[in-house]
Design a protein around this motif. Structure first.
Motif, short mmCIF file in Angstrom:
data_model
loop_
_atom_site.label_atom_id
_atom_site.label_comp_id
_atom_site.label_asym_id
_atom_site.label_seq_id
_atom_site.Cartn_x
_atom_site.Cartn_y
_atom_site.Cartn_z
N LEU A 138 -18.59 66.73 29.21
CA LEU A 138 -19.35 65.64 28.59
C LEU A 138 -20.34 66.19 27.58
CD1 LEU A 138 -20.70 62.79 28.34
CD2 LEU A 138 -22.06 63.44 30.32
N TYR A 139 -21.11 67.19 27.99
CA TYR A 139 -22.13 67.72 27.09
C TYR A 139 -21.51 68.39 25.87
CZ TYR A 139 -25.13 66.72 31.08
OH TYR A 139 -25.78 66.09 32.10
N LYS A 140 -20.43 69.14 26.05
CA LYS A 140 -19.75 69.74 24.90
C LYS A 140 -19.22 68.66 23.95
CE LYS A 140 -18.55 73.67 24.54
NZ LYS A 140 -19.07 74.79 23.77
N LYS A 141 -18.64 67.63 24.53
CA LYS A 141 -18.07 66.53 23.74
C LYS A 141 -19.14 65.81 22.91
CE LYS A 141 -15.49 62.27 24.73
NZ LYS A 141 -14.89 61.52 25.84
N THR A 142 -20.36 65.78 23.41
CA THR A 142 -21.43 65.07 22.71
C THR A 142 -22.31 66.00 21.87
OG1 THR A 142 -22.77 65.13 24.75
CG2 THR A 142 -21.49 63.12 24.32
N GLY A 143 -21.85 67.25 21.67
CA GLY A 143 -22.50 68.14 20.72
C GLY A 143 -23.39 69.22 21.28
N PHE A 144 -23.58 69.26 22.59
CA PHE A 144 -24.41 70.31 23.19
C PHE A 144 -23.66 71.64 23.15
CE2 PHE A 144 -26.45 66.58 24.84
CZ PHE A 144 -27.78 66.94 24.99
N VAL A 145 -24.42 72.72 23.02
CA VAL A 145 -23.89 74.07 22.96
C VAL A 145 -24.46 74.87 24.12
CG1 VAL A 145 -23.89 76.19 21.56
CG2 VAL A 145 -23.73 73.96 20.44
N GLU A 146 -23.62 75.67 24.76
CA GLU A 146 -24.13 76.53 25.82
C GLU A 146 -25.01 77.60 25.19
OE1 GLU A 146 -22.59 79.64 29.21
OE2 GLU A 146 -21.28 77.94 28.75
N GLU A 147 -26.24 77.70 25.70
CA GLU A 147 -27.20 78.64 25.13
C GLU A 147 -27.54 79.80 26.07
OE1 GLU A 147 -29.60 75.69 22.16
OE2 GLU A 147 -30.32 75.80 24.22
N GLY A 148 -27.22 79.63 27.31
CA GLY A 148 -27.51 80.70 28.26
C GLY A 148 -26.95 80.36 29.63
N LEU A 169 -29.30 70.83 18.52
CA LEU A 169 -30.32 70.85 17.50
C LEU A 169 -30.13 69.69 16.54
CD1 LEU A 169 -30.26 74.64 16.58
CD2 LEU A 169 -31.81 73.46 18.16
N TYR A 170 -31.23 69.25 15.94
CA TYR A 170 -31.16 68.15 14.97
C TYR A 170 -30.13 68.45 13.88
CZ TYR A 170 -32.12 65.00 11.19
OH TYR A 170 -31.96 64.08 10.18
N GLU A 171 -30.16 69.65 13.31
CA GLU A 171 -29.27 69.93 12.18
C GLU A 171 -27.79 69.89 12.58
OE1 GLU A 171 -31.36 73.98 13.05
OE2 GLU A 171 -31.98 71.90 12.87
N ASP A 172 -27.48 70.31 13.82
CA ASP A 172 -26.10 70.22 14.28
C ASP A 172 -25.68 68.76 14.49
OD1 ASP A 172 -26.01 73.00 14.30
OD2 ASP A 172 -26.66 73.10 16.40
N TRP A 173 -26.60 67.99 15.09
CA TRP A 173 -26.35 66.57 15.28
C TRP A 173 -26.16 65.88 13.94
CZ3 TRP A 173 -29.58 62.69 13.49
CH2 TRP A 173 -29.27 61.38 13.90
N ALA A 174 -27.06 66.15 12.98
CA ALA A 174 -27.01 65.51 11.67
C ALA A 174 -25.70 65.87 10.93
CB ALA A 174 -28.22 65.91 10.82
N ALA A 175 -25.28 67.13 11.01
CA ALA A 175 -24.04 67.54 10.34
C ALA A 175 -22.84 66.83 10.96
CB ALA A 175 -23.88 69.05 10.43
N ALA A 176 -22.83 66.71 12.28
CA ALA A 176 -21.72 66.04 12.96
C ALA A 176 -21.69 64.55 12.64
CB ALA A 176 -21.82 66.24 14.47
N ARG A 177 -22.85 63.95 12.44
CA ARG A 177 -22.94 62.52 12.14
C ARG A 177 -22.99 62.24 10.64
NH1 ARG A 177 -23.25 63.29 16.93
NH2 ARG A 177 -23.78 61.92 18.62
N LYS A 178 -23.03 63.35 9.86
CA LYS A 178 -23.15 63.25 8.40
C LYS A 178 -24.38 62.45 7.97
CE LYS A 178 -18.20 63.86 7.61
NZ LYS A 178 -17.95 64.59 8.76
N VAL A 179 -25.50 62.79 8.64
CA VAL A 179 -26.78 62.14 8.35
C VAL A 179 -27.47 62.92 7.25
CG1 VAL A 179 -29.07 61.64 9.32
CG2 VAL A 179 -27.03 61.34 10.73
N THR A 180 -27.99 62.21 6.26
CA THR A 180 -28.74 62.89 5.20
C THR A 180 -30.18 63.05 5.64
OG1 THR A 180 -29.20 60.77 4.11
CG2 THR A 180 -27.28 62.00 3.36
N GLN A 181 -30.75 64.19 5.27
CA GLN A 181 -32.11 64.49 5.73
C GLN A 181 -33.15 64.08 4.74
OE1 GLN A 181 -32.27 68.45 7.34
NE2 GLN A 181 -30.18 68.30 8.05
#
Length: 181
Positions: A138-148, A169-181
Motif C-alpha cells: 500500500l505504501y509503495k503504491k501511494t508513493g512512499f519509499v523505504e528509507e531505512g 517527500l513533497y517533490e516526489d509527490w508533486a512529480a508523480a501528480r504533475k503539480v506545479t510549484q
C-alpha cells in the motif's frame, strides 16, 4: 449539529471524530489483528486504547474517522508535525473485513494530498513492521519509499521482525501528480 466531512472518496467518507465513534474505533484498534501490526504488546488494553484515541483526537495534526456505508471502519492520522522541518508521521487503521478492498489506498492518497496541499508539509513519514506485506505494498503504491530498516527489532509471534521506516517527500509527490510549484 453535523460532523464536518473532510472528503468523500470513491467509496468512503473521511470525517471528524465524534463521541459516538469511540467504542467502534476502540474495538477496531484493540483487536489482536490490529495490535499485532505494531511494535508494542499484542494484549488488548481497552482502557489504554480509549485513552490513546482520546489523546490522538486532540493532539494529532490531522485525525479523521474512515466511514463506509454510515459506519466507522477505521481511523487515519498525521501527528508530530515538526514546524521547522514540516514533517509529520502517518498512521492508518482499518477494521477486519475492510482491508483488501482499496480503502487503504483511497484514504492514504487523500491524507498525503492533504498533508502537502493544505498543511504545507515537506514530507510524510511512517514506521511499519516488516512482516506486513499488505501495508508495505500500500505504501509503495501511494508513493512512499523505504528509507531505512531496523533489522530484527521486534519480537513477534516467536520470531524477530524488522521495523521499516518509509517516507514521501513533497517533490516526489508533486512529480508523480504533475503539480506545479
Amino acid at each position: 449539529m453535523t460532523t464536518p466531512v473532510f472528503a468523500t472518496t470513491k467509496s468512503l467518507t473521511i470525517r471528524a471524530f465524534r463521541d459516538s465513534d469511540l467504542d467502534p474505533l476502540v474495538a477496531i484498534i484493540a483487536s489482536h489483528d490490529v495490535q499485532r501490526t505494531g511494535p508494542r504488546t499484542v494484549l488488548p488494553k481497552w482502557n489504554k486504547t480509549v485513552d490513546g484515541v482520546k489523546t490522538a483526537t486532540s493532539n494529532a495534526t490531522f485525525f479523521a474517522v474512515v466511514e463506509y456505508e454510515g459506519q466507522p471502519i477505521g481511523q487515519v492520522e498525521l501527528w508530530g508535525g515538526q514546524d521547522k522541518n514540516r514533517d509529520a508521521s502517518f498512521g492508518i487503521v482499518l477494521g477486519d473485513g475492510h482491508r483488501d478492498k482499496g480503502f487503504g489506498t483511497e484514504v492514504t492518497r487523500y491524507v498525503v494530498d492533504y498533508a502537502f496541499m493544505q498543511l504545507g508539509l515537506h514530507r510524510v513519514s511512517l514506521g511499519m513492521m516488516g512482516d506486513n506485506p499488505r501495508a508495505y505494498a500500500l505504501y509503495k503504491k501511494t508513493g512512499f519509499v523505504e528509507e531505512g530498516r531496523k533489522r530484527k527489532a521486534v519480537w513477534q509471534d516467536g520470531a524477530w521482525v524488522d521495523m521499516i521506516d518509509m517516507g514521501i517527500l513533497y517533490e516526489d509527490w508533486a512529480a508523480a501528480r504533475k503539480v506545479t510549484q
